[in-house]
Design an enzyme around this catalytic site. Sequence first.
Site, PDB file in Angstrom:
ATOM      1  N   PRO A 248       0.813  -1.225   0.000  1.00  0.00           N
ATOM      2  CA  PRO A 248       0.000   0.000   0.000  1.00  0.00           C
ATOM      3  C   PRO A 248       0.848   1.277   0.000  1.00  0.00           C
ATOM      4  CG  PRO A 248       0.237  -0.779   2.224  1.00  0.00           C
ATOM      5  CD  PRO A 248       1.095  -1.674   1.379  1.00  0.00           C
TER       6      PRO A 248
ATOM      7  N   ARG B 149       9.349  -5.134   5.247  1.00  0.00           N
ATOM      8  CA  ARG B 149       8.839  -6.119   6.209  1.00  0.00           C
ATOM      9  C   ARG B 149       8.562  -7.456   5.507  1.00  0.00           C
ATOM     10  NH1 ARG B 149       3.986  -4.157  10.067  1.00  0.00           N
ATOM     11  NH2 ARG B 149       2.601  -4.780   8.380  1.00  0.00           N
TER      12      ARG B 149
ATOM     13  N   LYS C 225       4.773  -5.496  -6.251  1.00  0.00           N
ATOM     14  CA  LYS C 225       3.905  -4.519  -6.930  1.00  0.00           C
ATOM     15  C   LYS C 225       3.565  -3.420  -5.920  1.00  0.00           C
ATOM     16  CE  LYS C 225      -0.311  -3.478  -7.212  1.00  0.00           C
ATOM     17  NZ  LYS C 225      -0.171  -2.025  -7.360  1.00  0.00           N
TER      18      LYS C 225
ATOM     19  N   GLU D 257       0.208   2.212  -6.714  1.00  0.00           N
ATOM     20  CA  GLU D 257       0.311   3.172  -7.824  1.00  0.00           C
ATOM     21  C   GLU D 257       0.593   4.590  -7.297  1.00  0.00           C
ATOM     22  OE1 GLU D 257      -2.176   1.185  -7.155  1.00  0.00           O
ATOM     23  OE2 GLU D 257      -3.876   2.399  -6.491  1.00  0.00           O
TER      24      GLU D 257
ATOM     25  N   GLY E  81      -3.227  -4.102   2.704  1.00  0.00           N
ATOM     26  CA  GLY E  81      -4.164  -3.150   2.111  1.00  0.00           C
ATOM     27  C   GLY E  81      -5.544  -3.343   2.699  1.00  0.00           C
ATOM     28  N   SER E  82      -6.543  -2.988   1.933  1.00  0.00           N
ATOM     29  CA  SER E  82      -7.900  -3.014   2.460  1.00  0.00           C
ATOM     30  C   SER E  82      -8.452  -4.448   2.555  1.00  0.00           C
ATOM     31  CB  SER E  82      -8.812  -2.173   1.571  1.00  0.00           C
ATOM     32  OG  SER E  82      -8.785  -2.689   0.260  1.00  0.00           O
TER      33      SER E  82
ATOM     34  N   GLU F  99      -2.461  -8.691   5.472  1.00  0.00           N
ATOM     35  CA  GLU F  99      -2.483  -7.684   6.546  1.00  0.00           C
ATOM     36  C   GLU F  99      -3.509  -6.643   6.122  1.00  0.00           C
ATOM     37  OE1 GLU F  99      -0.848  -8.135   9.221  1.00  0.00           O
ATOM     38  OE2 GLU F  99       0.671  -9.594   8.656  1.00  0.00           O
TER      39      GLU F  99
ATOM     40  N   CYS G 118      -3.490   1.372   9.345  1.00  0.00           N
ATOM     41  CA  CYS G 118      -4.465   0.331   9.685  1.00  0.00           C
ATOM     42  C   CYS G 118      -4.516   0.070  11.189  1.00  0.00           C
ATOM     43  CB  CYS G 118      -4.164  -0.944   8.912  1.00  0.00           C
ATOM     44  SG  CYS G 118      -2.459  -1.428   9.072  1.00  0.00           S
TER      45      CYS G 118
HETATM   46  P1  ADP Z   1      -6.196   1.433   0.003  1.00  0.00           P
HETATM   47  O1  ADP Z   1      -7.682   1.418   0.148  1.00  0.00           O
HETATM   48  O2  ADP Z   1      -5.453   1.610   1.257  1.00  0.00           O
HETATM   49  O3  ADP Z   1      -5.689   2.229  -1.153  1.00  0.00           O
HETATM   50  P2  ADP Z   1      -6.052  -0.972  -1.462  1.00  0.00           P
HETATM   51  O4  ADP Z   1      -6.346  -2.279  -0.850  1.00  0.00           O
HETATM   52  O5  ADP Z   1      -6.998  -0.411  -2.469  1.00  0.00           O
HETATM   53  O6  ADP Z   1      -5.806  -0.031  -0.255  1.00  0.00           O
HETATM   54  O7  ADP Z   1      -4.630  -0.945  -2.134  1.00  0.00           O
HETATM   55  C1  ADP Z   1      -3.501  -1.610  -1.623  1.00  0.00           C
HETATM   56  C2  ADP Z   1      -2.757  -2.221  -2.791  1.00  0.00           C
HETATM   57  O8  ADP Z   1      -3.640  -3.093  -3.488  1.00  0.00           O
HETATM   58  C3  ADP Z   1      -2.232  -1.241  -3.838  1.00  0.00           C
HETATM   59  O9  ADP Z   1      -0.962  -1.690  -4.269  1.00  0.00           O
HETATM   60  C4  ADP Z   1      -3.254  -1.354  -4.940  1.00  0.00           C
HETATM   61  O10 ADP Z   1      -2.715  -1.063  -6.212  1.00  0.00           O
HETATM   62  C5  ADP Z   1      -3.603  -2.812  -4.871  1.00  0.00           C
HETATM   63  N1  ADP Z   1      -4.906  -3.184  -5.452  1.00  0.00           N
HETATM   64  C6  ADP Z   1      -6.070  -2.507  -5.409  1.00  0.00           C
HETATM   65  N2  ADP Z   1      -7.051  -3.202  -6.023  1.00  0.00           N
HETATM   66  C7  ADP Z   1      -6.485  -4.371  -6.462  1.00  0.00           C
HETATM   67  C8  ADP Z   1      -6.969  -5.541  -7.153  1.00  0.00           C
HETATM   68  N3  ADP Z   1      -8.233  -5.664  -7.520  1.00  0.00           N
HETATM   69  N4  ADP Z   1      -6.083  -6.533  -7.415  1.00  0.00           N
HETATM   70  C9  ADP Z   1      -4.794  -6.421  -7.027  1.00  0.00           C
HETATM   71  N5  ADP Z   1      -4.298  -5.370  -6.372  1.00  0.00           N
HETATM   72  C10 ADP Z   1      -5.113  -4.354  -6.092  1.00  0.00           C
END
Ligand code: ADP
Length: 490
Positions: free
Chosen positions: A157, A167, A182, A185, A238-239, A260, A294
């Site tokens: 994220p 980590r 990855k 963005e 991430g989320s 996580e 988080c």
């Molecule tokens: P936030 O809501 O904190 O931005 P996200 O879960 O959307 O968290 O993003 C965390 C990571 O997950 C970023 O690297 C984002 O590019 C990636 N991401 C978001 N949507 C997808 C998806 N459908 N598949 C794979 N990676 C994703």
Amino acid sequence: FYSSCRLMANRQNLGLIDGQWVSAQSGKTFPVLNPVDSSPIERVPDMDATDTRLAIDAAAKSFKTFRKTLAKERSELLRSWYNLMVKHAEDLAKILTQENGKSLNESRAEVKYGNSFIEWFAEEARRINGEILQAPFKNRELFLLRQPVGVAGFITPWNFPHAMITRKAGAALVAGCTCVVKPSEDTPLTALAIAQLAEEAGFPAGAINVVTTSLENSIGVGQELCTNPKVRVLSFTGSTAVGKILYKQCAPSMKRLNLELGGNAPYIVFESANVDLAVNGAMSSKFRNTGQTCVSANRFFVHSKLYDEFVSKFITKIASDIRLGDGSKEENTHGPLIKESQLKIINSLVDDAREKGATIHCGGKHLPDIGPLFYAPTVITDVTKEMEIYAREIFGPVAVIHKFHDEEEVLQKANDTPVGLAGYFYSNDISQIFRVARDLEVGMIGINEGLISCTEAAFGGVKESGIGREGSSHGIDEYVDIKYVCIGNI
Ligand code: ADP
């Protein structure tokens, strides 16, 4: 500011695949924006599933030899990487502030925290041991080998662009895995900078690959990382919503998963608490990274006897301690939100609460005069279940404070959520401290302390906050398979 970083002087911003700094096969790029004024900083390759496949192939090829390196060799590589990141810490902090918006002091703290994982895993390398078992038969010898799982995919994220990579990468590499990263963005420049230092540290080609992608391509890149059978473990921070998608996508190829995800941290101030300590802890737990972590305190519960004092001291401290502005200027303590979509969520949560009768004690507004993504630190009370902000992870500088009367009632409310990452409470009653520590349904607890993350401790959640642990010696388990070996007829 950014181009003045020595670290970035010798190179364009390109992805890293198989030891080569490369553009996307499609030739496409996307801009990285500075959240302080939404101005573009740099453009980076907009890689897609094709580039990701190449990165996975490179990691798989590299794994064939990397898995056989000695633990001591891997330890030395990590140590060199750590030393370089310490040497370039100030540049890393500047890059981080530029693309994430957090203040330089917060970036320096993140770089220190992120680097500490590489140092820690360099030290842990020499202790990834197997086991010899007591055999139930006289003519047998049984033992367990601990071997690297294989290629690791990381999706990370924007809120901790440095630490969320180190980590994962520290644990994977020390176990003998290779990886494809990855980054978000929103914050790929930090990822590229630390990969550049890993290359300088001497990691072999393909051991660490970085695929930069726009949000549009993240979905395809994520699918490739989840479905490609050469990837054996996926680690995501991430989320919860995205975590669930990835969990599903990983099922057909039966990958190991480390997730996580989001939290909804309770922050409870019991009757015996030291209010000043609780207010200080609340400041860092709630407002660090502008509330975008988080483990941020998300629901404050304050005992009725301390409630008025806590609310009034908290508001006073916010006014005196927080200075919003461009994080690259030393005088500013807190930066903007990361992007427009986050600002919209915060605006709508606070507006909804206001319309339904909540009391806004301070803040409660967007501050476009400072910059397009700044939001005032906000304290809200009289929040009810009908308001959207009651149950959800806020991820912004908004503190919701509830009043409570007894322990049982507050524990029931604190646990009444599908997630369980961090939790905090302030108390000086020793029996209560043990009772509540046992009964809070979370993976990590701060008692009389608002900032608890460190490399030595196991980071992770329960319920819908995720699977697995990062940091600590347990962090390596995610990247190690146990192989049982039986020698018979000896
Ligand atoms: P936030 O809501 O904190 O931005 P996200 O879960 O959307 O968290 O993003 C965390 C990571 O997950 C970023 O690297 C984002 O590019 C990636 N991401 C978001 N949507 C997808 C998806 N459908 N598949 C794979 N990676 C994703």
